[in-house]
Design a protein around this motif. Structure first.
Motif, mmCIF file in Angstrom:
data_model
loop_
_atom_site.group_PDB
_atom_site.id
_atom_site.type_symbol
_atom_site.label_atom_id
_atom_site.label_comp_id
_atom_site.label_asym_id
_atom_site.label_seq_id
_atom_site.Cartn_x
_atom_site.Cartn_y
_atom_site.Cartn_z
ATOM 1 N N ASP A 1 -43.222 35.330 -81.085
ATOM 2 C CA ASP A 1 -42.302 36.059 -80.199
ATOM 3 C C ASP A 1 -43.034 36.453 -78.923
ATOM 4 N N LYS B 1 -43.424 38.091 -88.443
ATOM 5 C CA LYS B 1 -42.253 37.210 -88.355
ATOM 6 C C LYS B 1 -42.523 36.077 -87.376
ATOM 7 N N PHE C 1 -32.821 45.415 -92.602
ATOM 8 C CA PHE C 1 -33.264 46.165 -91.415
ATOM 9 C C PHE C 1 -34.028 45.248 -90.457
HETATM 10 N N1 LIG Z 1 -43.755 38.601 -84.726
HETATM 11 C C1 LIG Z 1 -43.343 39.814 -85.103
HETATM 12 N N2 LIG Z 1 -43.493 40.174 -86.397
HETATM 13 C C2 LIG Z 1 -43.077 41.388 -86.812
HETATM 14 C C3 LIG Z 1 -42.493 42.318 -85.915
HETATM 15 C C4 LIG Z 1 -42.322 41.910 -84.554
HETATM 16 O O1 LIG Z 1 -41.806 42.637 -83.711
HETATM 17 N N3 LIG Z 1 -42.772 40.652 -84.194
HETATM 18 N N4 LIG Z 1 -42.156 43.559 -86.377
HETATM 19 C C5 LIG Z 1 -42.916 44.035 -87.515
HETATM 20 C C6 LIG Z 1 -42.485 45.294 -88.064
HETATM 21 S S1 LIG Z 1 -43.026 46.713 -87.272
HETATM 22 C C7 LIG Z 1 -41.810 45.366 -89.249
HETATM 23 S S2 LIG Z 1 -41.483 46.836 -89.977
HETATM 24 C C8 LIG Z 1 -41.304 44.155 -89.918
HETATM 25 C C9 LIG Z 1 -39.796 44.205 -89.973
HETATM 26 O O2 LIG Z 1 -39.263 43.052 -90.564
HETATM 27 P P1 LIG Z 1 -37.696 42.789 -90.472
HETATM 28 O O3 LIG Z 1 -37.290 42.921 -89.022
HETATM 29 O O4 LIG Z 1 -37.477 41.444 -91.047
HETATM 30 O O5 LIG Z 1 -37.030 43.854 -91.294
HETATM 31 O O6 LIG Z 1 -41.676 42.962 -89.239
HETATM 32 C C10 LIG Z 1 -42.946 43.004 -88.631
HETATM 33 N N5 LIG Z 1 -43.251 41.700 -88.127
#
Ligand SMILES: Nc1nc2c(c(=O)[nH]1)N[C@H]1C(S)=C(S)[C@@H](COP(=O)(O)O)O[C@H]1N2
Ligand SMILES: [Mo]
Length: 430
Positions: free
Chosen positions: A217, A267, A112
């Protein structure tokens, strides 16, 4: 045609609605033994055909550098959601199609996604990770330096705290598959550097109780993380099911906090800043806090609750006639391993314990299975998981009572599937 219920002794019923002893399928009573059953309840294999298909008469395709699923499986896709498509299409999500998968590991192309500002296109040569703030030695790493560190491998689920939000807030149950209903959940064998190795090298000062993790990001997503969690089992993940982490999952590196809400698993990780208190970033204080029934809000909810869902059968599927089936689903908890999953086929009037597929790993998806003789009558299927701490999945009613009506975060209530007399599987609240 003989009905399954004509042979109660052979079928070994363990609860109402046709639930059978979980050892039945394993013992081969269905496939080989149990003469009373054979043919009456399972579709019989067709008589062997003599014709040779064309693919068995010609040379096949040659080797290729990177494999793809079979062409006939091209429909197995993530379900894409763009809730603010008009104003912010980059706020995009996609759900794992759990109803089309078996086993426990999520294939990388079906993991996901939740992107608050789209998926950045990062040059791994120019990406850096900084550890700074209340540390003895501020450090900066490039990918090459990190490759020389000791690594560990561990299988863990990742779940967005917004997973299953439609069941949480829609007044009428949405009719959709497990991709849209429960797809913000995946399970991966992650490999990377234990966070305690990197934090020990930087030497976090005693006042450095929290680390603010920031992504590279556009929105610079940032979350405050207690240092204890990072030291216990936090990981700087570089590999996903053996290959380099996918761009969707944080290439070239992400923070992994086993069992903690997805949002904290930052991430494209670029900075870890040690502080003495949480920073109350907009992502933690503005977006990821639950409002309770009395109007107050929860400051932080780190670990995901105990939860399960039957994936086979599940909404949007149709039964292929009465008789024997294997119910199958997934269970998980942010608090530790799953201890037990119970299944009901009569709307919760009676329950039977499902077989858990081992090894049952902490904070990882666990598959459960139970044989079931569907009598061709309306049935209400449910699953209820319990974790090693004794926490049990709540009913939807109990979950709703705890929160303000607007809350859609951390929904972990029991999922009910209604099987209609003609075999349609529907999402219901029960
Ligand atoms: N830098 C960054 N990290 C992030 C996000 C993001 O938009 N930017 N989304 C977050 C959210 S809300 C979730 S649920 C998870 C999702 O990880 P995935 O996209 O690898 O499944 O990453 C988190 N880490
Ligand atoms: Mo999320």
């Amino acid at each position: 045609m003989k009905r399954a219920t004509d042979h109660p002794s052979v079928l070994d019923h363990v609860a109402g609605g046709g639930l059978l002893n979980r050892r039945l399928l394993l013992q081969g009573a269905v496939a080989g033994g149990g003469a009373a059953l054979a043919g009456a309840t399972m579709p019989r294999a067709a008589r062997a055909q003599g014709a040779i298909p064309e693919w068995a008469t010609v040379a096949g395709e040659r080797a290729r550098g990177y494999g793809m699923p079979a062409e006939a499986e091209a429909h197995v896709q993530r379900a894409i959601l763009e809730p603010f498509a008009d104003v912010a299409p980059q706020f995009s999500l996609s759900g794992t199609p759990h109803h089309r998968l078996r086993g426990t590991i999520t294939p990388n192309g079906l993991h996901f996604e939740v992107h608050h500002g789209g998926r950045p296109n990062i040059d791994p040569e120019r990406h850096r990770l900084m550890i700074h703030g209340l540390v003895e030695r501020p450090l900066q790493f490039d990918l090459g330096a990190l490759e020389r560190y000791p690594m560990v491998t561990a299988t863990h689920f990742l779940e967005c705290s917004g997973n299953s939000l439609f069941n949480a807030i829609m007044p009428d149950p949405m009719q959709a598959g497990c991709d849209l209903l429960h797809g913000l959940l995946s399970n991966t064998e992650w490999t990377g550097i234990p966070m305690n190795v990197l934090l020990d090298e930087a030497g976090v000062k005693p006042e450095g109780r929290w680390l603010v993790a920031t992504g590279g990001d556009g929105p610079s997503l940032a979350r405050s993380i207690p240092v204890e969690k990072l030291m216990e089992d936090g990981m700087l993940a570089l590999y996903q099911n053996g290959e380099r982490i996918r761009p969707e999952q944080g290439y070239p590196m992400r923070l992994l906090l086993p069992g903690f809400e997805g949002n904290m698993n930052v991430k494209w990780l670029t900075s870890l800043w040690a502080t003495d208190a949480p920073a109350h970033t907009k992502h933690e204080s503005g977006e990821y806090t639950e409002i309770l029934a009395d109007g107050s809000s929860v400051k932080f909810t780190f670990a995901m609750g105990v939860k399960s869902v039957i994936t086979h059968p599940s909404a949007t599927m149709t039964m292929s006639g009465s008789g024997l089936y294997e119910l199958s689903g997934i269970a998980w908890s942010g608090a530790g391993p799953i201890r037990k999953v119970e299944v009901s086929a009569d709307g919760g009037a009676s329950w039977a314990e499902a077989e858990l597929q081992g090894p049952v790993l902490p904070r990882a998806l666990t598959r459960f299975r139970l044989p079931w003789a569907w009598e061709g009558a309306p049935s209400l299927l449910m699953s209820r998981a319990e974790d090693a701490t004794g926490a049990v999945q709540p009913t939807r009613e109990a979950w709703k009572a705890r929160y303000d009506a607007s809350n859609f975060l951390h929904y972990n209530a029991i999922q009910a599937w209604q099987i209609t007399a003609n075999g349609e599987v529907q999402n219901v609240y029960a």
